[in-house]
Design a protein around this motif. Structure first.
Motif, PDB file in Angstrom:
ATOM      1  N   PHE A 226      11.712   5.901   3.496  1.00 29.57           N
ATOM      2  CA  PHE A 226      10.277   6.173   3.635  1.00 29.57           C
ATOM      3  C   PHE A 226       9.622   5.105   4.513  1.00 29.57           C
ATOM      4  CE2 PHE A 226       5.891   5.683   2.068  1.00 29.57           C
ATOM      5  CZ  PHE A 226       5.429   6.994   2.081  1.00 29.57           C
ATOM      6  N   LYS A 227      10.039   3.853   4.319  1.00 27.84           N
ATOM      7  CA  LYS A 227       9.459   2.726   5.053  1.00 27.84           C
ATOM      8  C   LYS A 227       9.635   2.876   6.560  1.00 27.84           C
ATOM      9  CE  LYS A 227      11.586  -1.234   5.140  1.00 27.84           C
ATOM     10  NZ  LYS A 227      12.188  -2.548   4.794  1.00 27.84           N
ATOM     11  N   ASP A 228      10.706   3.518   6.986  1.00 29.56           N
ATOM     12  CA  ASP A 228      10.947   3.714   8.414  1.00 29.56           C
ATOM     13  C   ASP A 228       9.847   4.534   9.078  1.00 29.56           C
ATOM     14  OD1 ASP A 228      13.286   2.270   8.264  1.00 29.56           O
ATOM     15  OD2 ASP A 228      14.581   4.029   8.054  1.00 29.56           O
ATOM     16  N   GLN A 229       9.072   5.265   8.276  1.00 27.29           N
ATOM     17  CA  GLN A 229       8.005   6.114   8.812  1.00 27.29           C
ATOM     18  C   GLN A 229       6.645   5.412   8.849  1.00 27.29           C
ATOM     19  OE1 GLN A 229       8.444   9.208  10.101  1.00 27.29           O
ATOM     20  NE2 GLN A 229      10.640   8.895   9.759  1.00 27.29           N
ATOM     21  N   ILE A 230       6.568   4.185   8.337  1.00 25.58           N
ATOM     22  CA  ILE A 230       5.263   3.529   8.218  1.00 25.58           C
ATOM     23  C   ILE A 230       4.572   3.396   9.572  1.00 25.58           C
ATOM     24  CG2 ILE A 230       4.150   1.305   7.713  1.00 25.58           C
ATOM     25  CD1 ILE A 230       5.881   1.095   5.231  1.00 25.58           C
ATOM     26  N   GLY A 231       5.317   3.060  10.611  1.00 28.72           N
ATOM     27  CA  GLY A 231       4.715   2.953  11.940  1.00 28.72           C
ATOM     28  C   GLY A 231       4.039   4.244  12.362  1.00 28.72           C
ATOM     29  N   ASN A 232       4.696   5.376  12.102  1.00 30.99           N
ATOM     30  CA  ASN A 232       4.110   6.677  12.442  1.00 30.99           C
ATOM     31  C   ASN A 232       2.887   6.978  11.575  1.00 30.99           C
ATOM     32  OD1 ASN A 232       6.089   7.219  14.391  1.00 30.99           O
ATOM     33  ND2 ASN A 232       7.480   8.088  12.862  1.00 30.99           N
ATOM     34  N   PHE A 233       2.963   6.601  10.293  1.00 30.05           N
ATOM     35  CA  PHE A 233       1.809   6.816   9.412  1.00 30.05           C
ATOM     36  C   PHE A 233       0.598   6.037   9.921  1.00 30.05           C
ATOM     37  CE2 PHE A 233       5.015   7.213   5.675  1.00 30.05           C
ATOM     38  CZ  PHE A 233       5.284   8.528   6.024  1.00 30.05           C
ATOM     39  N   LEU A 234       0.834   4.812  10.367  1.00 25.99           N
ATOM     40  CA  LEU A 234      -0.272   3.975  10.842  1.00 25.99           C
ATOM     41  C   LEU A 234      -0.866   4.530  12.133  1.00 25.99           C
ATOM     42  CD1 LEU A 234       1.154   0.397  10.131  1.00 25.99           C
ATOM     43  CD2 LEU A 234      -0.541   1.659   8.797  1.00 25.99           C
ATOM     44  N   LEU A 235      -0.020   5.035  13.014  1.00 24.99           N
ATOM     45  CA  LEU A 235      -0.523   5.637  14.253  1.00 24.99           C
ATOM     46  C   LEU A 235      -1.414   6.840  13.951  1.00 24.99           C
ATOM     47  CD1 LEU A 235       2.643   5.536  16.566  1.00 24.99           C
ATOM     48  CD2 LEU A 235       0.525   4.220  16.849  1.00 24.99           C
TER      49      LEU A 235
ATOM     50  N   ILE B  66       0.843  -1.198   0.000  1.00 21.95           N
ATOM     51  CA  ILE B  66       0.000   0.000   0.000  1.00 21.95           C
ATOM     52  C   ILE B  66       0.880   1.250   0.000  1.00 21.95           C
ATOM     53  CG2 ILE B  66      -1.720   1.333   1.293  1.00 21.95           C
ATOM     54  CD1 ILE B  66      -2.919  -1.162   0.159  1.00 21.95           C
ATOM     55  N   PHE B  67       1.915   1.221   0.822  1.00 22.80           N
ATOM     56  CA  PHE B  67       2.758   2.407   0.952  1.00 22.80           C
ATOM     57  C   PHE B  67       3.728   2.583  -0.211  1.00 22.80           C
ATOM     58  CE2 PHE B  67       1.326   2.371   5.407  1.00 22.80           C
ATOM     59  CZ  PHE B  67       0.993   3.716   5.524  1.00 22.80           C
ATOM     60  N   TRP B  68       4.011   1.519  -0.965  1.00 26.67           N
ATOM     61  CA  TRP B  68       4.804   1.707  -2.178  1.00 26.67           C
ATOM     62  C   TRP B  68       4.082   2.665  -3.134  1.00 26.67           C
ATOM     63  CZ3 TRP B  68       9.441   1.373  -4.125  1.00 26.67           C
ATOM     64  CH2 TRP B  68      10.369   0.464  -3.623  1.00 26.67           C
ATOM     65  N   ARG B  69       2.788   2.454  -3.311  1.00 21.87           N
ATOM     66  CA  ARG B  69       2.004   3.322  -4.200  1.00 21.87           C
ATOM     67  C   ARG B  69       2.027   4.765  -3.683  1.00 21.87           C
ATOM     68  NH1 ARG B  69      -1.959   2.707  -8.158  1.00 21.87           N
ATOM     69  NH2 ARG B  69      -1.517   0.482  -8.155  1.00 21.87           N
ATOM     70  N   THR B  70       1.899   4.914  -2.367  1.00 20.15           N
ATOM     71  CA  THR B  70       1.946   6.244  -1.754  1.00 20.15           C
ATOM     72  C   THR B  70       3.310   6.892  -1.962  1.00 20.15           C
ATOM     73  OG1 THR B  70       0.381   5.499  -0.054  1.00 20.15           O
ATOM     74  CG2 THR B  70       1.659   7.491   0.419  1.00 20.15           C
ATOM     75  N   TYR B  71       4.355   6.097  -1.766  1.00 22.65           N
ATOM     76  CA  TYR B  71       5.721   6.600  -1.934  1.00 22.65           C
ATOM     77  C   TYR B  71       5.960   7.104  -3.357  1.00 22.65           C
ATOM     78  CZ  TYR B  71      10.722   6.330  -2.946  1.00 22.65           C
ATOM     79  OH  TYR B  71      11.996   6.610  -3.389  1.00 22.65           O
TER      80      TYR B  71
END
Length: 393
Positions: free
Chosen positions: A381-390, A81-86
């Motif tokens: 970018f992936k390192d931020q996924i946890g924050n995006f989910l929160l 999902i986040f690849w598309r966002t990236y």
């Protein structure tokens, strides 16, 4: 439900999401790379055509997945999902990459008219007549149903660039005209990555062994190139800041413009009651030389019809328009629309003479939070996924 048939309604998207959720965790991680053939894509979600047009939003899909799985067990699907966002964020900050692609594509279409050898090779590739059985099968599947497994997209692009030695822009154009989930950012940048222009000097090479393994022995192509044909391109441009418009207080004399790029119209909801008019842009003629397939055009139009039907109580009367001239007749002070990302629709709208009317593009909170982090490669970018989910809550 019929897994391979992609029905252009939100209800069908929700049914597909519900059916996929039990498999979104470890099962997806284990089997996602296998392309079992047309009508057998049971190991992937096939949600991308709905997410692409925001008939389903990234936020609701991610929330649904996290209600059924832990973040760790669903890590691979969440990353998809986040690849598309990236990709979207990356291209928003580097729009000249898209402009260069379009310029090169126009030149190549001129060459197709004068170079019979290039035209013949291009036509054979698009129609699935190259003699490379896996490639030909994927070309026909794409033409027939508007979908390809992601792994097959990578193999296809690699064979197109490195074995057939065709210009990558023509391949990206072929995908962009036929995929139901065709997205300018994901498509353009993925093709550049395969050809070594996205991550400079790093190409993706399809191999017979890899194709044999992940198609369960359906294909073992002979004579694939082992020598990369590097895309000749300038270095990636410096990034520019993304400009998000602010909504003015108490706007007057305004209209709303809907479009199929983003059919999550919730961000416009508060503006609807006082809008003078509501327009829906459904262009008949895509910018040449790119002309979408009938399958893709019909899918988009039916998604628009479905979305308008669901939002009917909010909208009232909506005027369909094929071009933007109708917006000039009422001399609106401003026109509100969902944010339009880099691509042909944005080019179409930016090239229009708006006169004194101000176009205000409303971005979703999800996009405002995520896109500015696409500054470097995906792994940062992936390192931020946890924050995006929160932040989803």
């Amino acid at each position: 439900m019929n897994n391979h048939k992609i029905i252009p309604t939100r209800e069908a998207g929700l049914e597909r999401l519900k059916a996929f959720l039990p498999s979104a965790g470890k099962n997806y991680a284990a089997f996602r790379n296998y392309d079992l053939g047309q009508e057998k894509h049971f190991n992937v979600s096939m949600l991308s055509p709905y997410i692409r047009h925001r008939v389903l939003t990234e936020t609701e899909v991610l929330k649904s997945v996290l209600q059924s799985h832990s973040q760790k067990s669903a890590e691979k699907f969440i990353q998809e999902i986040f690849w598309r966002t990236y990709w979207k964020g990356w291209l928003e900050m580097r729009p000249t990459v898209w402009a260069e692609y379009c310029s090169n594509l126009n030149k190549l279409y001129d060459q197709l008219q004068t170079q019979s050898g290039l035209r013949r090779s291009w036509e054979d590739a698009c129609s699935g007549n190259t003699g490379i059985d896996c490639f030909d099968s994927w070309a026909k599947e794409l033409f027939e149903i508007g979908y390809l497994h992601n792994h097959s997209r990578m193999w296809f692009a690699s064979i197109w660039i490195h074995t057939l030695e065709l210009p990558w822009e023509l391949g990206a154009d072929f995908f962009l005209r036929h995929l139901l989930d065709a997205d300018p950012a994901s498509n353009t940048l993925s093709w550049r990555w395969v050809g070594g222009a996205q991550t400079i000097g790093k190409t993706y090479m399809a191999s017979a062994q890899n194709i044999q393994k992940f198609t369960k022995g359906r294909f073992y192509p002979r004579n694939l190139s082992r020598t990369p044909k590097m895309i000749q391109s300038s270095n990636n441009p410096d990034r520019l800041p993304i400009s998000f418009d602010a909504v003015p207080d108490n706007p007057k004399n305004y209209a709303i413009l809907l479009h199929w790029e983003d059919m999550d119209w919730s961000g416009l909801k508060d503006l609807l009651p006082n809008a003078k008019k509501i327009f829906c842009l459904v262009p008949n003629n895509e910018p040449k030389p790119l002309i979408a397939s009938n399958l893709q055009q019909n899918f988009r139009k039916k998604l628009v019809d479905d979305s308008l039907m669901r939002w009917q109580k909010n909208f009232g009367s909506v005027k369909f328009i094929e071009n933007l001239e109708a917006l000039k007749s009422d001399a609106f002070d401003s026109i509100f629309t969902n944010y339009i990302t880099v691509g042909h629709t944005r080019d179409f709208i930016q090239n229009f003479d708006w006169g004194s009317t101000k176009l205000i593009k409303i971005a979703h909170d999800y996009d405002r939070r995520t896109w500015p982090h696409a500054t470097h490669g995906f792994f940062r970018f992936k390192d931020q996924i946890g924050n995006f989910l929160l932040a989803l809550n």
